[in-house]
Design an enzyme around this catalytic site. Structure first.
Site, PDB file in Angstrom:
ATOM      1  N   ALA A  30       0.798  -1.232   0.000  1.00  0.00           N
ATOM      2  CA  ALA A  30       0.000   0.000   0.000  1.00  0.00           C
ATOM      3  C   ALA A  30       0.826   1.274   0.000  1.00  0.00           C
ATOM      4  CB  ALA A  30      -0.939  -0.006   1.210  1.00  0.00           C
TER       5      ALA A  30
ATOM      6  N   THR B 238       1.343  -8.308  -9.192  1.00  0.00           N
ATOM      7  CA  THR B 238       2.793  -8.324  -9.066  1.00  0.00           C
ATOM      8  C   THR B 238       3.438  -8.877 -10.333  1.00  0.00           C
ATOM      9  OG1 THR B 238       2.539  -8.717  -6.701  1.00  0.00           O
ATOM     10  CG2 THR B 238       4.701  -9.141  -7.651  1.00  0.00           C
ATOM     11  N   THR B 239       4.495  -8.230 -10.794  1.00  0.00           N
ATOM     12  CA  THR B 239       5.210  -8.702 -11.981  1.00  0.00           C
ATOM     13  C   THR B 239       6.466  -9.463 -11.568  1.00  0.00           C
ATOM     14  OG1 THR B 239       6.480  -6.649 -12.182  1.00  0.00           O
ATOM     15  CG2 THR B 239       4.369  -6.753 -13.325  1.00  0.00           C
TER      16      THR B 239
ATOM     17  N   HIS C 264       9.944   0.649 -20.305  1.00  0.00           N
ATOM     18  CA  HIS C 264       9.496   1.043 -18.975  1.00  0.00           C
ATOM     19  C   HIS C 264      10.543   1.950 -18.326  1.00  0.00           C
ATOM     20  CE1 HIS C 264       6.841  -2.473 -19.526  1.00  0.00           C
ATOM     21  NE2 HIS C 264       6.044  -1.855 -18.667  1.00  0.00           N
TER      22      HIS C 264
ATOM     23  N   LYS D 246      12.723  -0.416 -13.387  1.00  0.00           N
ATOM     24  CA  LYS D 246      12.037  -1.713 -13.497  1.00  0.00           C
ATOM     25  C   LYS D 246      13.069  -2.835 -13.550  1.00  0.00           C
ATOM     26  CE  LYS D 246       8.471  -4.207 -16.084  1.00  0.00           C
ATOM     27  NZ  LYS D 246       7.709  -4.541 -14.863  1.00  0.00           N
TER      28      LYS D 246
ATOM     29  N   GLY E 157       6.308  -8.656 -17.726  1.00  0.00           N
ATOM     30  CA  GLY E 157       5.265  -9.674 -17.683  1.00  0.00           C
ATOM     31  C   GLY E 157       4.223  -9.456 -18.758  1.00  0.00           C
TER      32      GLY E 157
END
Length: 268
Positions: free
Chosen positions: A9, A94-95, A149, A153, A159
């Site tokens: 969060a 989640t990747t 990206h 990353k 993904g």
């Protein structure tokens, strides 16, 4: 009103989901879950609701109706255990998950609703369908996938890029393991291979382009995101949908009812 628990969060996407919940009329933040080592632990998570950042072991089942996971891969096992323990639907965004972790998702889906989406953009869900249809229609085309990206990353190809490659292979009824060329070190493509090009630069949120090329022409199908709110809105939309589903393993395409739409269009 649906109460949503958010793993990760305090991260960028977790914060985007919390903001999306603040603007939503059908759902609200039920729990903001972080590691106890997080600088945010114990702080207020929202301005208007009495919700504080808590750890996973402090979560009470009556606080939430559905979970959204934007944490790290190493937290997945414990997050799934919590979903199973309290019989809560969970949207996993989640990747960088391993094959073993994806198998764990399928295992959890036997007892609780699980939706896995490495990219929660509705546009990407549509793009995957378009790629599958295009690759089926052009079985002899060379397929290459480009993704870009931000510079921080960690995984690559993303993904999402891998999902697009899998959609192309599925469209041709091919085994993904046999046609996945990955990022080619030597630049040489296999006969039916699907290859990837990766860029990591500045603050690019997300770009994907699939090229299907035959002699004399090529088709380029792409998608760009300019605001992380896109992902947060998509994750929240998926969570609302999943909250009403039976245990099972779902994708973002399931939430859009794309199969029925395509069948209806083909009948016209």
């Amino acid at each position: 009103m649906i109460n949503v628990g958010v793993f990760g969060a305090s991260g960028r996407m977790g914060q985007a989901v919390i903001q999306a919940l603040a603007d939503d009329n059908e759902a609200k933040l039920g729990a903001a879950i972080v590691r106890k080592s997080s600088n945010s632990y114990g702080d207020s998570a929202t301005e208007n609701e009495p919700v504080h950042f808590i750890s996973a072991d402090e979560l009470q089942p009556e606080q939430v109706d559905v979970l959204i996971d934007f944490s790290l891969p190493e937290a997945l096992t414990e997050n799934l255990k919590l979903a199973e323990q309290y019989q809560l639907p969970i949207v996993v965004c989640t990747t960088g998950l391993s094959e073993e972790q994806k198998e764990r998702l399928a295992q959890a889906a036997e007892t609780v609703p699980v939706l896995y989406a490495s990219n929660t953009s509705i546009g990407i869900a549509l793009l995957e369908q378009l790629v599958g249809i295009s690759s089926a229609a052009l079985p002899n085309a060379d397929i290459e996938i480009f993704e870009a990206h931000h510079r921080h990353k960690k995984d690559g190809p993303s993904g999402t890029a891998l999902s697009l490659g899998q959609a192309a292979a599925k469209g041709r009824q091919q085994s993904w393991d046999q046609v996945n060329d990955g990022i080619r070190a030597d630049g040489l493509r296999s006969e039916e291979g699907i290859g990837f090009s990766v860029m990591r630069a500045a603050d690019i949120i997300g770009e994907h382009q699939v090229t299907l090329a035959v002699a004399g022409e090529r088709i380029e199908i792409g998608h760009r995101v300019s605001n992380r709110k896109t992902f947060a809105d998509g994750a929240l939309r998926a969570a609302k949908w999943l909250e009403e589903q039976a245990p099972g393993f779902y994708s973002l395409q399931d939430t859009l009812n794309l199969q029925d739409i395509l069948q209806r269009m083909l009948k016209q």
